[in-house]
Design a protein around this motif. Structure first.
Motif, PDB file in Angstrom:
ATOM      1  N   SER A 270      93.079  77.108  78.038  1.00 45.88           N
ATOM      2  CA  SER A 270      92.339  77.395  76.807  1.00 45.88           C
ATOM      3  C   SER A 270      92.962  76.752  75.579  1.00 45.88           C
ATOM      4  O   SER A 270      92.359  76.752  74.505  1.00 45.88           O
ATOM      5  N   SER A 271      94.165  76.193  75.712  1.00 39.41           N
ATOM      6  CA  SER A 271      94.820  75.571  74.558  1.00 39.41           C
ATOM      7  C   SER A 271      94.071  74.330  74.090  1.00 39.41           C
ATOM      8  O   SER A 271      94.228  73.909  72.939  1.00 39.41           O
ATOM      9  N   THR A 277      95.665  77.533  71.189  1.00 37.91           N
ATOM     10  CA  THR A 277      97.061  77.285  70.844  1.00 37.91           C
ATOM     11  C   THR A 277      97.929  77.414  72.085  1.00 37.91           C
ATOM     12  O   THR A 277      97.500  77.962  73.108  1.00 37.91           O
ATOM     13  N   VAL A 278      99.148  76.915  71.977  1.00 38.23           N
ATOM     14  CA  VAL A 278     100.154  77.084  73.026  1.00 38.23           C
ATOM     15  C   VAL A 278     101.043  78.248  72.625  1.00 38.23           C
ATOM     16  O   VAL A 278     101.765  78.166  71.621  1.00 38.23           O
ATOM     17  N   PRO A 279     101.013  79.363  73.352  1.00 36.71           N
ATOM     18  CA  PRO A 279     101.795  80.535  72.947  1.00 36.71           C
ATOM     19  C   PRO A 279     103.271  80.374  73.282  1.00 36.71           C
ATOM     20  O   PRO A 279     103.678  79.512  74.061  1.00 36.71           O
ATOM     21  N   LYS A 332      89.859  83.543  82.994  1.00 38.70           N
ATOM     22  CA  LYS A 332      89.882  82.090  82.868  1.00 38.70           C
ATOM     23  C   LYS A 332      90.801  81.621  81.754  1.00 38.70           C
ATOM     24  O   LYS A 332      91.383  80.536  81.826  1.00 38.70           O
ATOM     25  N   SER A 333      90.935  82.441  80.705  1.00 36.57           N
ATOM     26  CA  SER A 333      91.802  82.045  79.599  1.00 36.57           C
ATOM     27  C   SER A 333      93.270  82.020  80.001  1.00 36.57           C
ATOM     28  O   SER A 333      94.090  81.411  79.317  1.00 36.57           O
ATOM     29  N   LYS A 334      93.599  82.686  81.116  1.00 35.18           N
ATOM     30  CA  LYS A 334      94.981  82.735  81.568  1.00 35.18           C
ATOM     31  C   LYS A 334      95.318  81.619  82.563  1.00 35.18           C
ATOM     32  O   LYS A 334      96.479  81.476  82.947  1.00 35.18           O
ATOM     33  N   LEU A 335      94.318  80.869  82.996  1.00 40.11           N
ATOM     34  CA  LEU A 335      94.585  79.792  83.953  1.00 40.11           C
ATOM     35  C   LEU A 335      95.460  78.725  83.314  1.00 40.11           C
ATOM     36  O   LEU A 335      95.287  78.386  82.139  1.00 40.11           O
ATOM     37  N   PRO A 336      96.405  78.168  84.060  1.00 40.06           N
ATOM     38  CA  PRO A 336      97.275  77.137  83.484  1.00 40.06           C
ATOM     39  C   PRO A 336      96.541  75.809  83.339  1.00 40.06           C
ATOM     40  O   PRO A 336      95.553  75.538  84.039  1.00 40.06           O
ATOM     41  N   LEU A 337      97.026  74.998  82.432  1.00 40.25           N
ATOM     42  CA  LEU A 337      96.465  73.668  82.226  1.00 40.25           C
ATOM     43  C   LEU A 337      96.847  72.773  83.407  1.00 40.25           C
ATOM     44  O   LEU A 337      98.000  72.751  83.844  1.00 40.25           O
ATOM     45  N   PRO A 376      87.842  71.838  84.355  1.00 42.52           N
ATOM     46  CA  PRO A 376      87.860  73.118  85.066  1.00 42.52           C
ATOM     47  C   PRO A 376      86.773  73.184  86.131  1.00 42.52           C
ATOM     48  O   PRO A 376      85.658  72.686  85.943  1.00 42.52           O
ATOM     49  N   ALA A 377      87.116  73.786  87.259  1.00 40.12           N
ATOM     50  CA  ALA A 377      86.159  73.921  88.355  1.00 40.12           C
ATOM     51  C   ALA A 377      85.078  74.933  87.991  1.00 40.12           C
ATOM     52  O   ALA A 377      85.308  75.892  87.254  1.00 40.12           O
TER      53      ALA A 377
END
Length: 434
Positions: A270-271, A277-279, A332-337, A376-377
């Motif tokens: 989501s970044s 953003t990158v937390p 989905k917002s927690k999925l890694p890049l 993203p899939a």
């Protein structure tokens, strides 16, 4: 104007100072030795007494803000930017003011303090660097380009270094902020890269713990006691896997470039979305790490079993979890890049695979690559959607320009440390991938 003149004017009357009198050049300070003398006093005085007794610590905040603000704007490039770093070393109040004024690489596009190496790069432009390889002692040095012709004259600001060590079952690259003392026992050690025997799978380790929401896969075969974020309440273990890199095997021996994927566990997908953003970015001027932590993490990690770290099932599980389409919208917002190499095109006249490096790469090499965000899939029931604009941008590119010279250009959301570690993975010989 020297700081002595400013202090005298302040004593005579702060209200009578004009804006023009704040135009201070730090070069005059160095020529008179005043700032250097103040910095030397820091090493001989207890920190608690510095703030109270330093003559520079008592400047009015409005004056100090204006001085450092003008200096930061005028000294925008290295080597002149070292004066901004020197200001942060004067005393605690100056350091706090520098943290308030000097922006992160994401906001200002500049690398100033050591902590900038672990902060994301700018969103709209790339930070241009180059890597010098020394085959005689298996070291790699990362430099910031200081001019368009920096590669021709090897003119650069040193950023990071790495040393390659071949072990029985793996290869390790120790990454340090020191150009000569490259070891895990040094207080400048900030992370490492480790590969499997074939050089097809890599793990990036960081000395700093990731943010609480990072999607970090638990190490296989380790008890909670050994994987706790802290071995004791006072001593962090200092070894956290933050990314996995895989190079696809070329079992058929077909011609073509290497294909790679990078799962960035500390960077959410989501970044790249608008407003993303990158937390968990570090906010100290220096990475919080002590020499004692380096020794403890080194002796502790040697006792752990690494036999299953690079197993095919483990990497497949990590990659599958990062790219799975069967994920609830709330997760989905927690999925890694996930980053993948940009597919090159075949040039019929040149009879080779080509990528547009915009003049930053001049020698064809299997090591050259460009990384973009993997789309993203989506589920089978959902229609395919065009990728967001940021997913088409090149986030990291790496390529050869000389026998032992390579360029490295990166941008948000990667940091210099992460980009350097990914590029180091390309140096390993991968017979099974070519």
């Amino acid at each position: 104007m020297s700081f002595r003149s400013i202090v005298r004017d302040v004593r005579d009357g702060f209200g009578s100072l004009s804006r023009r009198s704040f135009d201070v050049r730090l070069s005059s300070l160095h020529s008179r030795g005043k700032l250097q003398g103040s910095i030397n006093d820091l090493h001989d005085t207890h920190p608690s007494l510095i703030v109270q007794n330093s003559r520079w610590a008592n400047l009015p905040p409005e004056l100090l803000f204006d001085v450092i603000k003008r200096l930061e704007e005028s000294e925008s490039t290295w080597p002149a930017r070292k004066h901004v770093v020197a200001c942060a070393a004067v005393c605690r109040s100056w350091r706090s003011m520098c943290k308030e004024i000097v922006g992160t690489p994401e906001s200002c596009g500049k690398l100033t303090f050591p902590v900038s190496l672990k902060q994301p790069g700018p969103r709209d432009v790339t930070i241009q660097c180059f890597i010098k390889r020394d085959k005689s002692n298996l070291t790699y040095h990362l430099f910031l380009c200081l001019s368009p012709a920096a590669l021709l004259v090897e003119n650069g600001k040193f950023l990071l270094s790495a040393k390659r060590t071949r072990r029985t079952t793996c290869t390790e690259y120790v990454i340090s902020m020191d150009s000569e003392n490259i070891s895990r026992s040094s207080n400048t050690y900030i992370g490492k890269l480790r590969s499997n025997f074939l050089g097809t799978k890599f793990i990036i380790y960081d000395t700093q713990p990731p943010h609480s929401g990072a999607n970090i896969p638990p190490p296989p075969g380790r008890s909670k006691r050994f994987y706790s974020k802290k071995v004791s309440p006072k001593v962090p273990s200092g070894s956290y896997d933050i990314a996995h890199i895989t190079y696809e095997l070329n079992v058929l021996g077909t011609r073509g470039p290497r294909r790679m994927h990078c799962v960035m566990h500390t960077i959410p997908a989501s970044s790249l979305e608008p407003g993303g953003t990158v937390p968990g970015q570090p906010d100290q001027l220096l990475p919080p790490r002590s020499l004692e932590d380096s020794f403890r993490s080194m002796s502790f990690s040697k006792s752990l079993d690494r036999s299953t770290e690079f197993s095919s099932s483990r990497f497949s599980e990590i990659m599958g979890a990062a790219t799975s389409a069967d994920v609830p919208d709330s997760e989905k917002s927690k999925l890694p890049l996930v980053l993948k190499n940009k597919s090159p095109r075949w040039h019929e006249q040149l009879q080779c695979w080509c990528l547009n490096f915009r003049g930053r790469v001049t020698i064809a090499s299997v090591k050259n690559f460009q990384l973009i965000a993997a789309q993203p899939a989506v589920g089978t029931s959902q229609p395919p959607q065009p990728p967001p604009p940021d997913h088409d941008k090149v986030i990291l590119q790496f390529g050869k320009v000389g026998k032992d010279m390579f360029t490295m250009d990166y941008r948000y959301p990667l940091s210099a440390f992460q980009a350097f570690a990914i590029c180091l993975s390309s140096f390993d010989t991968k017979l099974a991938c070519e």
